[in-house]
Scaffold this motif. Sequence first.
Motif, PDB file in Angstrom:
ATOM      1  N   SER A 166       0.767  -1.214  -0.109  1.00 29.79           N
ATOM      2  CA  SER A 166      -0.007   0.042   0.085  1.00 29.79           C
ATOM      3  C   SER A 166       0.752   1.198   0.030  1.00 29.79           C
ATOM      4  N   ASP A 167       0.297   2.223  -0.736  1.00 29.82           N
ATOM      5  CA  ASP A 167       1.004   3.615  -0.921  1.00 29.82           C
ATOM      6  C   ASP A 167       0.727   4.229   0.486  1.00 29.82           C
ATOM      7  N   ASN A 168       0.009   4.063   1.303  1.00 28.10           N
ATOM      8  CA  ASN A 168      -0.524   4.562   2.635  1.00 28.10           C
ATOM      9  C   ASN A 168       0.977   4.432   3.387  1.00 28.10           C
ATOM     10  N   ASP A 169       1.634   3.419   3.085  1.00 24.82           N
ATOM     11  CA  ASP A 169       2.929   2.863   3.979  1.00 24.82           C
ATOM     12  C   ASP A 169       4.167   3.457   3.432  1.00 24.82           C
ATOM     13  N   LEU A 170       4.001   4.516   2.592  1.00 25.12           N
ATOM     14  CA  LEU A 170       5.163   5.297   2.043  1.00 25.12           C
ATOM     15  C   LEU A 170       6.157   6.033   2.953  1.00 25.12           C
ATOM     16  N   PRO A 171       5.449   6.629   4.130  1.00 22.36           N
ATOM     17  CA  PRO A 171       6.295   7.066   5.244  1.00 22.36           C
ATOM     18  C   PRO A 171       7.012   6.353   5.901  1.00 22.36           C
ATOM     19  N   LEU A 172       6.846   5.216   6.112  1.00 26.46           N
ATOM     20  CA  LEU A 172       7.459   3.872   6.753  1.00 26.46           C
ATOM     21  C   LEU A 172       8.515   3.422   5.797  1.00 26.46           C
ATOM     22  N   ALA A 173       8.062   3.287   4.585  1.00 33.22           N
ATOM     23  CA  ALA A 173       8.912   2.660   3.499  1.00 33.22           C
ATOM     24  C   ALA A 173      10.239   3.601   3.306  1.00 33.22           C
ATOM     25  N   LYS A 174       9.972   5.065   3.596  1.00 38.11           N
ATOM     26  CA  LYS A 174      11.119   6.021   3.419  1.00 38.11           C
ATOM     27  C   LYS A 174      12.142   5.915   4.351  1.00 38.11           C
ATOM     28  N   LEU A 175      11.930   5.271   5.468  1.00 38.86           N
ATOM     29  CA  LEU A 175      12.820   5.115   6.597  1.00 38.86           C
ATOM     30  C   LEU A 175      13.434   3.863   6.338  1.00 38.86           C
ATOM     31  N   ALA A 176      13.363   2.860   5.352  1.00 40.59           N
ATOM     32  CA  ALA A 176      13.915   1.481   5.229  1.00 40.59           C
ATOM     33  C   ALA A 176      15.005   1.592   4.310  1.00 40.59           C
ATOM     34  N   LYS A 177      16.196   0.800   4.571  1.00 39.15           N
ATOM     35  CA  LYS A 177      17.264   0.776   3.709  1.00 39.15           C
ATOM     36  C   LYS A 177      16.928   0.272   2.287  1.00 39.15           C
ATOM     37  N   LYS A 178      16.072  -0.590   2.339  1.00 40.28           N
ATOM     38  CA  LYS A 178      15.331  -1.024   0.984  1.00 40.28           C
ATOM     39  C   LYS A 178      14.007  -1.345   1.258  1.00 40.28           C
ATOM     40  N   ALA A 179      13.126  -1.134   0.256  1.00 37.68           N
ATOM     41  CA  ALA A 179      11.725  -1.217   0.388  1.00 37.68           C
ATOM     42  C   ALA A 179      11.149  -1.892  -0.868  1.00 37.68           C
ATOM     43  N   PHE A 180      10.219  -2.695  -0.766  1.00 34.17           N
ATOM     44  CA  PHE A 180       9.715  -3.633  -1.739  1.00 34.17           C
ATOM     45  C   PHE A 180       8.178  -3.615  -1.709  1.00 34.17           C
ATOM     46  N   LYS A 181       7.527  -3.310  -2.999  1.00 30.76           N
ATOM     47  CA  LYS A 181       6.197  -3.123  -3.056  1.00 30.76           C
ATOM     48  C   LYS A 181       5.657  -4.646  -3.383  1.00 30.76           C
ATOM     49  N   VAL A 182       4.566  -5.255  -2.910  1.00 33.09           N
ATOM     50  CA  VAL A 182       4.090  -6.659  -3.025  1.00 33.09           C
ATOM     51  C   VAL A 182       2.725  -6.520  -3.494  1.00 33.09           C
ATOM     52  N   LYS A 183       2.658  -7.222  -4.869  1.00 28.60           N
ATOM     53  CA  LYS A 183       1.342  -7.352  -5.505  1.00 28.60           C
ATOM     54  C   LYS A 183       1.218  -8.730  -5.580  1.00 28.60           C
ATOM     55  N   GLY A 184       0.122  -9.327  -5.032  1.00 27.49           N
ATOM     56  CA  GLY A 184       0.006 -10.942  -5.001  1.00 27.49           C
ATOM     57  C   GLY A 184       1.014 -11.567  -4.613  1.00 27.49           C
ATOM     58  N   ASP A 185       1.764 -12.468  -5.694  1.00 30.16           N
ATOM     59  CA  ASP A 185       3.070 -13.172  -5.053  1.00 30.16           C
ATOM     60  C   ASP A 185       4.317 -12.233  -5.844  1.00 30.16           C
ATOM     61  N   GLU A 186       4.014 -11.153  -6.348  1.00 26.18           N
ATOM     62  CA  GLU A 186       5.198 -10.385  -6.862  1.00 26.18           C
ATOM     63  C   GLU A 186       5.741  -9.521  -6.179  1.00 26.18           C
ATOM     64  N   ILE A 187       6.981  -9.346  -6.224  1.00 30.16           N
ATOM     65  CA  ILE A 187       7.741  -8.441  -5.044  1.00 30.16           C
ATOM     66  C   ILE A 187       8.837  -7.713  -5.860  1.00 30.16           C
ATOM     67  N   SER A 188       8.843  -6.288  -6.114  1.00 24.82           N
ATOM     68  CA  SER A 188       9.559  -5.522  -6.695  1.00 24.82           C
ATOM     69  C   SER A 188      10.121  -4.461  -5.997  1.00 24.82           C
ATOM     70  N   PRO A 189      11.407  -3.965  -6.440  1.00 27.05           N
ATOM     71  CA  PRO A 189      11.779  -2.868  -5.585  1.00 27.05           C
ATOM     72  C   PRO A 189      10.782  -1.645  -5.612  1.00 27.05           C
ATOM     73  N   TRP A 190      10.580  -0.944  -4.337  1.00 23.78           N
ATOM     74  CA  TRP A 190       9.576   0.171  -4.350  1.00 23.78           C
ATOM     75  C   TRP A 190      10.364   1.511  -4.640  1.00 23.78           C
ATOM     76  N   ILE A 191      10.012   2.033  -5.854  1.00 26.38           N
ATOM     77  CA  ILE A 191      10.755   3.298  -6.396  1.00 26.38           C
ATOM     78  C   ILE A 191       9.766   4.309  -6.009  1.00 26.38           C
ATOM     79  N   PHE A 192      10.364   5.316  -5.367  1.00 27.54           N
ATOM     80  CA  PHE A 192       9.764   6.554  -4.782  1.00 27.54           C
ATOM     81  C   PHE A 192      10.764   7.614  -4.820  1.00 27.54           C
TER      82      PHE A 192
END
Length: 192
Positions: A166-192
């Motif tokens: 969820s994009d609602n979690d962007l504030p927490l994602a920005k604290l991480a060294k690496k963030a990943f977006k999950v869609k179903g079983d797909e995991i991809s780097p979260w680019i923001f």
Amino acid sequence: MTVLAHHISHMNVYDFDETIFYFDSEVLFCRALLESNEVKSEHKQMLLDITSKGDEVFFEKIKGLYWICDDIKDLEAFLEDFWDKNEKYIKPFYKKIRKEDDVISSATPRFILEPIQRRLGFKNLIATELEPKSYKLLHLNKGEGKVTSFKKQYPDGEIECFYSDSDNDLPLAKLAKKAFKVKGDEISPWIF
């Protein structure tokens, strides 16, 4: 809310619903309440009125309706039965990489997630906090609220990897060294 002194500095943090769990556990829990013979019909109607109005309204308003759980004679057994039926929806990727010191951060109320926390064996759960007995909302663990709770619980914590759908979690994602977006079983780097 009791804050424990944790000595974990580098940790992986996961959102729960639709991230490591295929569905929204709070929606499924409300459905279980609607299907229960113990919940009074007028209370079911109140639940239906909220759940039929769409996501954002649902998330804000449902938090004020959990006193309906008082209709259930043995809520603990009801929750165990709920997770007996739904534990199978934990995603395979999480089962493969999970660690005991993972942090699960969810907008779903703590009382709904505690049984699955025990079953999966992760120590650290940050969730929406409701007052015991009255079910009054104390803290909504969503958006910026997730950052507030994380910093309160882990003042020295560093997020190694963060996973969310969820994009609602962007504030927490920005604290991480690496963030990943999950869609179903797909995991991809979260680019923001």
